[in-house]
Design a protein around this motif. Structure first.
Motif, PDB file in Angstrom:
ATOM      1  N   GLU A  44      59.255  41.102  38.198  1.00  0.00           N
ATOM      2  CA  GLU A  44      60.217  41.244  39.282  1.00  0.00           C
ATOM      3  C   GLU A  44      61.453  40.363  39.132  1.00  0.00           C
ATOM      4  OE1 GLU A  44      58.250  40.712  43.012  1.00  0.00           O
ATOM      5  OE2 GLU A  44      56.567  42.032  42.462  1.00  0.00           O
ATOM      6  N   LYS A  46      64.435  38.410  36.555  1.00  0.00           N
ATOM      7  CA  LYS A  46      65.119  38.406  35.263  1.00  0.00           C
ATOM      8  C   LYS A  46      65.187  36.965  34.773  1.00  0.00           C
ATOM      9  CE  LYS A  46      67.912  42.530  36.104  1.00  0.00           C
ATOM     10  NZ  LYS A  46      69.285  43.106  36.172  1.00  0.00           N
ATOM     11  N   ARG A  52      60.811  32.939  30.419  1.00  0.00           N
ATOM     12  CA  ARG A  52      59.923  34.094  30.273  1.00  0.00           C
ATOM     13  C   ARG A  52      58.733  33.755  29.375  1.00  0.00           C
ATOM     14  NH1 ARG A  52      60.481  39.215  31.661  1.00  0.00           N
ATOM     15  NH2 ARG A  52      59.189  40.741  30.573  1.00  0.00           N
ATOM     16  N   THR A 119      56.051  42.963  29.995  1.00  0.00           N
ATOM     17  CA  THR A 119      56.134  43.471  31.368  1.00  0.00           C
ATOM     18  C   THR A 119      55.104  44.568  31.601  1.00  0.00           C
ATOM     19  OG1 THR A 119      58.487  42.957  31.526  1.00  0.00           O
ATOM     20  CG2 THR A 119      57.625  44.602  33.051  1.00  0.00           C
TER      21      THR A 119
END
Length: 248
Positions: A44, A46, A52, A119
């Protein structure tokens, strides 16, 4: 003299089966509560490459630790108790298939290096696990509570022990002579549930346990082996095992 009573209304909060189901649901909520935020970071938001990567590593640690431990613990306790019963055999096959799919996603997550792949894996883990838990909660737990001879509170206690990193007792000899009659059969059923195909344990009793044999074989047709080692008059010993290939 102190007199204690274990009288309770079936289906009430005092019912041991209800309390046992609550124990399992509590473990499920704990895992879901830890999983969802970590999945959300990857699906959800960026994030930059470094953030990440950290989010992926955090999710992988959760998946490889508590989540995988939950799947293994359920297989050794709840699933094992119902795997060979006609009423629940297909259900356990479905749950084990679902768990296998989930494990494949868990295996792939640490080495995924493309953001879309990460993802997709995070979303799949979240969705498959949610569906898996829903089936356990709404179908498996009521089925176990209704299965003859199954001691759901004992299974829930074993599940908790495994989730905490402990081990459950698997004695080679189960002597039930000092156990109250009402608790003997559930204790034997709980021990049988921990057997892998081909394994056995020795039951020691002060009478011929023929009613137990009928109950075990009715609940797990084709899955029980039974061999007398000693036949009275004061002590009976029986080798009880799980067959390597239950009848289908």
């Amino acid at each position: 003299m102190t007199i204690t009573s274990e009288v309770y209304i079936e289906g009430s909060e005092a019912d041991p089966a209800v309390q046992a189901a609550s124990t399992v649901r509590r473990a499920q909520r704990s895992l879901t509560g830890a999983l969802r935020p970590k999945v959300a970071l990857l699906t959800e938001l960026k994030l930059g490459p470094e953030a990440r990567e950290r989010a992926q590593e955090a999710l992988a640690r959760l998946c490889d630790g508590p989540l995988r431990r939950y799947l293994d613990a359920c297989d050794q306790t709840l699933y094992a108790a119902a795997a060979d019963a006609p009423e629940t055999r297909l259900l356990i096959r479905a749950l084990r298939t679902s768990a296998a799919v989930l494990r494949r996603h868990l295996d792939a997550l640490p080495n995924a290096d493309e953001p879309p792949t990460v993802t997709s894996l995070a979303e799949s883990i979240d969705a498959v696990f949610a569906a898996h838990l829903a089936i356990e909660r709404t179908v498996l737990l009521p089925a176990l509570a209704a299965l003859p001879g199954v001691d759901l509170p004992a299974l829930a206690a074993d599940l908790e022990t495994l989730l905490d990193g402990g081990t459950v007792q698997t004695p080679a000899v189960l002597d039930v002579r000092a156990i109250s009659r009402g608790q003997r059969h559930p204790r034997v059923f709980a021990r049988f549930a921990r057997l892998a195909p081909g394994e056995a344990f020795t039951l020691v009793n002060n009478h011929d346990p023929k009613p137990l044999r009928r109950e075990l074989q009715a609940t797990y047709p084709g899955a029980v082996t039974w061999r007398y080692l000693e036949s009275g008059p004061e002590r009976w010993q029986v080798s009880i095992g799980r067959a390597t290939a239950p009848a289908r």
